[in-house]
Scaffold this motif. Structure first.
Motif, PDB file in Angstrom:
ATOM      1  N   GLY A  31       0.818  -1.212   0.000  1.00  0.00           N
ATOM      2  CA  GLY A  31       0.000   0.000   0.000  1.00  0.00           C
ATOM      3  C   GLY A  31       0.847   1.254   0.000  1.00  0.00           C
ATOM      4  O   GLY A  31       0.341   2.354  -0.222  1.00  0.00           O
ATOM      5  N   ALA A  33       4.064   3.752  -1.417  1.00  0.00           N
ATOM      6  CA  ALA A  33       4.300   4.304  -2.755  1.00  0.00           C
ATOM      7  C   ALA A  33       5.064   3.339  -3.654  1.00  0.00           C
ATOM      8  O   ALA A  33       4.718   3.171  -4.829  1.00  0.00           O
ATOM      9  CB  ALA A  33       5.061   5.627  -2.636  1.00  0.00           C
ATOM     10  N   VAL A  36       2.907   0.308  -4.728  1.00  0.00           N
ATOM     11  CA  VAL A  36       1.796   0.785  -5.558  1.00  0.00           C
ATOM     12  C   VAL A  36       2.295   1.092  -6.971  1.00  0.00           C
ATOM     13  O   VAL A  36       1.681   0.698  -7.973  1.00  0.00           O
ATOM     14  CB  VAL A  36       1.120   2.023  -4.930  1.00  0.00           C
ATOM     15  CG1 VAL A  36       0.187   2.714  -5.939  1.00  0.00           C
ATOM     16  CG2 VAL A  36       0.340   1.623  -3.687  1.00  0.00           C
ATOM     17  N   HIS A  69      -6.777   0.348   1.528  1.00  0.00           N
ATOM     18  CA  HIS A  69      -6.226   1.027   0.352  1.00  0.00           C
ATOM     19  C   HIS A  69      -5.885   0.014  -0.743  1.00  0.00           C
ATOM     20  O   HIS A  69      -6.151   0.260  -1.926  1.00  0.00           O
ATOM     21  CB  HIS A  69      -4.987   1.826   0.735  1.00  0.00           C
ATOM     22  CG  HIS A  69      -4.440   2.648  -0.397  1.00  0.00           C
ATOM     23  ND1 HIS A  69      -4.949   3.873  -0.737  1.00  0.00           N
ATOM     24  CD2 HIS A  69      -3.441   2.395  -1.285  1.00  0.00           C
ATOM     25  CE1 HIS A  69      -4.292   4.356  -1.783  1.00  0.00           C
ATOM     26  NE2 HIS A  69      -3.365   3.471  -2.128  1.00  0.00           N
ATOM     27  N   CYS A  70      -5.306  -1.118  -0.370  1.00  0.00           N
ATOM     28  CA  CYS A  70      -4.948  -2.150  -1.353  1.00  0.00           C
ATOM     29  C   CYS A  70      -6.188  -2.713  -2.029  1.00  0.00           C
ATOM     30  O   CYS A  70      -6.195  -2.953  -3.242  1.00  0.00           O
ATOM     31  CB  CYS A  70      -4.156  -3.265  -0.673  1.00  0.00           C
ATOM     32  SG  CYS A  70      -2.511  -2.765  -0.107  1.00  0.00           S
ATOM     33  N   ARG A 177       7.763   8.028  -6.480  1.00  0.00           N
ATOM     34  CA  ARG A 177       6.711   8.915  -5.964  1.00  0.00           C
ATOM     35  C   ARG A 177       6.322   9.973  -6.995  1.00  0.00           C
ATOM     36  O   ARG A 177       5.137  10.279  -7.161  1.00  0.00           O
ATOM     37  CB  ARG A 177       7.186   9.566  -4.664  1.00  0.00           C
ATOM     38  CG  ARG A 177       7.285   8.569  -3.528  1.00  0.00           C
ATOM     39  CD  ARG A 177       8.014   9.133  -2.307  1.00  0.00           C
ATOM     40  NE  ARG A 177       8.118   8.107  -1.282  1.00  0.00           N
ATOM     41  CZ  ARG A 177       7.320   8.026  -0.208  1.00  0.00           C
ATOM     42  NH1 ARG A 177       6.383   8.936  -0.038  1.00  0.00           N
ATOM     43  NH2 ARG A 177       7.462   7.049   0.653  1.00  0.00           N
ATOM     44  N   LEU A 180       4.004   8.470  -9.542  1.00  0.00           N
ATOM     45  CA  LEU A 180       2.633   8.328  -9.045  1.00  0.00           C
ATOM     46  C   LEU A 180       1.910   9.672  -9.002  1.00  0.00           C
ATOM     47  O   LEU A 180       0.733   9.772  -9.362  1.00  0.00           O
ATOM     48  CB  LEU A 180       2.642   7.698  -7.652  1.00  0.00           C
ATOM     49  CG  LEU A 180       3.028   6.220  -7.570  1.00  0.00           C
ATOM     50  CD1 LEU A 180       3.143   5.779  -6.118  1.00  0.00           C
ATOM     51  CD2 LEU A 180       2.019   5.345  -8.304  1.00  0.00           C
ATOM     52  N   TRP A 187      -1.181   6.739  -2.360  1.00  0.00           N
ATOM     53  CA  TRP A 187      -0.626   5.622  -1.607  1.00  0.00           C
ATOM     54  C   TRP A 187      -0.777   5.909  -0.132  1.00  0.00           C
ATOM     55  O   TRP A 187      -1.201   7.002   0.263  1.00  0.00           O
ATOM     56  CB  TRP A 187       0.838   5.400  -1.978  1.00  0.00           C
ATOM     57  CG  TRP A 187       1.749   6.560  -1.624  1.00  0.00           C
ATOM     58  CD1 TRP A 187       2.375   6.784  -0.432  1.00  0.00           C
ATOM     59  CD2 TRP A 187       2.104   7.671  -2.475  1.00  0.00           C
ATOM     60  NE1 TRP A 187       3.115   7.945  -0.483  1.00  0.00           N
ATOM     61  CE2 TRP A 187       2.971   8.505  -1.729  1.00  0.00           C
ATOM     62  CE3 TRP A 187       1.789   8.027  -3.781  1.00  0.00           C
ATOM     63  CZ2 TRP A 187       3.515   9.676  -2.245  1.00  0.00           C
ATOM     64  CZ3 TRP A 187       2.332   9.187  -4.297  1.00  0.00           C
ATOM     65  CH2 TRP A 187       3.180  10.003  -3.536  1.00  0.00           C
TER      66      TRP A 187
END
Length: 327
Positions: A31, A33, A36, A69-70, A177, A180, A187
């Motif tokens: 979960g 950064a 993800v 979150h996942c 990061r 993303l 994340w």
């Protein structure tokens, strides 16, 4: 801030261009950064062939938030998700890191065997990146590690019939990061990542910025040193295998004495590792001293190594592990 060692630093797409795992592929998804970014990129590159595995360690209050979150991310990506709940509490004498690592591998193995609706998974990708690798090298140096420690994290290895991959070892965390953010993907921040009671966090917060200022290409040069250490360790392993075949298992003392001390140390370490015993530097030095002094029939050897003992049994050495008292 852009990473200055641009010749070394790869972007996420570049890293995946040279990544050719077996499919279907599982991605370990915490979960955070890094994982993800890896999951999103892999799902885009191999649509319908990627599975996510989330390990719920149950060690902190935020763990349920990681899981939520996942679940949401995988639903958005249309990626199957397996959640493994584990008891990662450490036993007496076991570090929390080792306990969590063992629990994760057990969870990965269980998740890979089920594979959801897909075939059994043989390849798992983990999102450790260039900064994680540097932290590992610095920790190894701080502990006086030998070549195995200085080789840091391998890009590929096998365990329990599963091939594990770290495709992001040339990608700095900041680039993941930024990738993303550009895509508007969120994340979860692990609250323990800023707790400087943990050595890795102190390295990340204090040492890495200083190294970047003093040596802008330190990620590249440190990683090159780790590769040299890995090559050296591979060569030592070959020599140890050849020497162990010559001195025997268990090792014959006179045959050991015919080797130079560095080769004695190398083959003895290899033999002890086969007995599931990892000798400390001091224990290995004591053992070498006793072997050198073993010139008469009556000379005894009885040294503690790891949790057991190395003793002399006539012409050979033997290792006896400590009795299991849990039964």
């Amino acid at each position: 801030m852009a990473h200055k060692g641009a010749a070394f630093a790869q972007g996420l797409p570049d890293a995946l261009n040279s990544f050719s795992p077996g499919l279907p592929l599982a991605v370990a998804l915490s979960g955070g950064a890094d994982s993800v970014a890896l999951l999103v990129a892999c799902a885009e590159k191999w649509p319908g062939q990627v599975h996510a595995i989330h390990v719920h360690h149950g060690l902190q209050a935020a763990a349920d938030g990681f899981e939520r979150h996942c679940v949401a991310l995988c639903a958005q990506l249309n990626v199957p998700l397996t959640i493994q709940r584990v008891d990662a509490r450490n036993a007496t004498g076991e570090s929390p890191e080792d306990a969590a690592r063992k629990a994760r591998y057990k969870a990965f193995r269980a998740a890979a065997q089920t594979g959801g609706a897909q075939a059994a998974i043989k390849d798992i990708a983990i999102a450790q990146h260039a900064d994680d690798q540097i932290e590992t090298i610095l920790l190894a140096l701080s502990r006086g590690a030998g070549l195995p420690g200085l080789a840091a994290m391998p890009q590929r290895w096998e365990r329990d019939g599963i091939t594990y991959h770290r495709p992001l070892l040339a990608v700095p965390g900041a680039q993941l990061r930024a990738w993303l953010v550009e895509r508007g993907i969120t994340w979860v921040e692990d609250p323990t990542n800023t707790d400087e009671q943990f050595t890795r966090n102190r390295i990340r917060a204090r040492l890495l910025p200083t190294l970047e200022e003093a040596f802008p290409q330190f990620r590249e040069t440190f990683a090159r040193s780790a590769r040299h250490a890995a090559q050296g360790q591979a060569l030592l392993l070959e020599v140890a295998q050849q020497d162990l075949a010559a001195v025997g298992s268990p090792p014959v003392i006179k045959a050991l004495q015919a080797l130079s001390q560095p080769r004695q140390a190398n083959v003895l370490r290899h033999w002890l590792l086969q007995q599931q015993a990892t000798p400390s530097a001091a224990q290995l030095e004591q053992l070498l001293s006793q072997i050198a002094a073993c010139t008469t029939r009556g000379h005894q050897i009885h040294l503690k190594v790891a949790t057991g003992h190395v003793t002399r049994a006539g012409a050979v050495l033997q290792y006896t592990a400590a009795a299991d008292k849990t039964g």
